[in-house]
Design an enzyme around this catalytic site. Structure first.
Site, PDB file in Angstrom:
ATOM      1  N   GLN A 171       0.720  -1.432  -0.349  1.00 11.34           N
ATOM      2  CA  GLN A 171      -0.081   0.305  -0.007  1.00 11.34           C
ATOM      3  C   GLN A 171       1.127   1.010   0.326  1.00 11.34           C
ATOM      4  O   GLN A 171       1.051   2.366   0.728  1.00 11.34           O
ATOM      5  CB  GLN A 171      -0.661   0.154   1.408  1.00 11.34           C
ATOM      6  CG  GLN A 171      -2.535  -0.796   1.339  1.00 11.34           C
ATOM      7  CD  GLN A 171      -3.214  -0.545  -0.455  1.00 11.34           C
ATOM      8  OE1 GLN A 171      -3.158   0.399  -0.195  1.00 11.34           O
ATOM      9  NE2 GLN A 171      -4.029  -1.104  -0.818  1.00 11.34           N
ATOM     10  N   SER A 172       2.117   1.269  -0.716  1.00 11.45           N
ATOM     11  CA  SER A 172       2.495   2.360  -0.634  1.00 11.45           C
ATOM     12  C   SER A 172       2.202   4.003  -1.548  1.00 11.45           C
ATOM     13  O   SER A 172       2.089   3.820  -2.514  1.00 11.45           O
ATOM     14  CB  SER A 172       4.272   1.751  -1.736  1.00 11.45           C
ATOM     15  OG  SER A 172       4.810   3.324  -2.016  1.00 11.45           O
TER      16      SER A 172
END
Length: 334
Positions: free
Chosen positions: A75-76
């Site tokens: 989930q960067s």
């Protein structure tokens, strides 16, 4: 510091807003709280990485690159912003996503930032947890070069001496805003993770003799390692911009008491902070960085570690789209 000598691609209208949080200040009974809205950097819902990417993509274009490679957690926020900027300037983006958070949650694995990565047609590859992800990105970059691609590798978080220029510039921007408003800032608080934002702020503030301390609220590492990483990058950045004296070690302060069980693992305090900002100020935080940083700041205010007579600026690093990867947790409110 003469930053105009470094290549840059302008990506968003500056300055980002600097706003007083009247309701939060009143609820917490001081200090006077302001927020620097780097969630408003426009590209792909905004965030602090857009500032860094102005300089990173500037250098990439100067070197003739047509393909950028980077890395981050699943989930960067950084990967999402890099993928969007690459499309904006006509480049291809390959991203290596690390399964840093152990979960089979469908929202985490496929929603939020991941969904947007795919919309930007980012070439995604996954990696197991625990690898040296910057080394993995360099290896991928080398393989693409061997196949004839013109590649520029961006480290995780955009956090190197080039990317940190974004927050050297931000420090100058923030102090100019404060001066024009007649606002005396006693402290800046922000999330500290891959170190580029924190280090850049320190260099920028030191370079203009602002005498404003920065408190980083850690989101991943123990305090000693986080402060070491920030100081190392601050020194590299200071040397890069020609600031001979560098940043004193004592200027690097990180409080890493609010990480919880680990990077990307939500905490009750983070949930309270996200809800509080949403319901009192109409501002969305993210669950991994700004949410935990705000949770830390709220707790330090309640404990009067941050005293009533201060004026504090919270630097919002963006990332609210990541909330969709944590739907179950955020909905399970008491």
């Amino acid at each position: 510091m003469h930053l105009a000598r470094f290549p840059r691609v302008r990506l968003f209208p500056a300055p980002t807003p600097l706003e007083r949080l009247d309701n939060l200040t009143r609820t917490l009974d001081g200090p006077e709280i302001w927020i620097k809205r780097d969630d408003c950097t426009v590209v792909a819902t905004g965030g602090n990485k857009v500032r860094k990417l102005e300089w990173l993509i500037g250098e990439a274009k100067a070197q003739g690159a047509t393909h950028v490679v980077t890395q981050g957690a699943v989930q960067s926020n950084h990967v999402r912003q890099t993928a969007a900027v690459a499309r904006k300037v006509g480049m291809t983006c390959t991203a290596l996503l690390e399964h840093r958070v152990e979960t089979n949650d469908r929202d985490y694995l496929g929603s939020g930032n991941v969904l947007l990565d795919k919309l930007f047609r980012c070439h995604i590859e996954y990696r197991a947890a625990g690898l040296d992800m910057n080394a993995e990105a360099e290896t991928k970059g080398a393989a693409l070069r061997a196949a004839g691609e013109q590649v520029y590798v961006i480290p995780g978080g955009g956090s190197n001496k080039v990317g940190a220029l974004g927050y050297v510039s931000c420090a100058q921007e923030l102090m100019q805003q404060a001066d024009e408003m007649g606002l005396r800032i006693d402290r800046i608080v922000t999330a500290t993770g891959s170190a580029g934002t924190h280090a850049g702020l320190l260099v920028g503030l030191e370079g203009i003799n602002a005498h404003v301390p920065v408190l980083g609220i850690g989101v991943r590492l123990p305090r000693d390692r986080q402060e070491e990483n920030v100081h190392r990058l601050a020194q590299e950045t200071a040397q890069y911009v020609g600031m001979g004296a560098g940043v004193p070690r004592q200027a690097v302060v990180a409080n890493c008491d609010y990480v919880g069980a680990g990077y990307g693992i939500p905490t009750e305090a983070m949930r309270e902070a996200v809800q509080m900002l949403a319901q009192q100020e109409g501002i969305l935080l993210d669950p991994v960085y700004s949410g935990k940083a705000m949770a830390g700041m709220i707790d330090l205010i309640r404990k009067r570690v941050l005293p009533r007579n201060e004026t504090v600026v919270f630097l919002h690093t963006g990332g609210a789209v990541g909330l969709f990867g944590y739907t179950s947790f955020m909905e399970a409110t008491g």
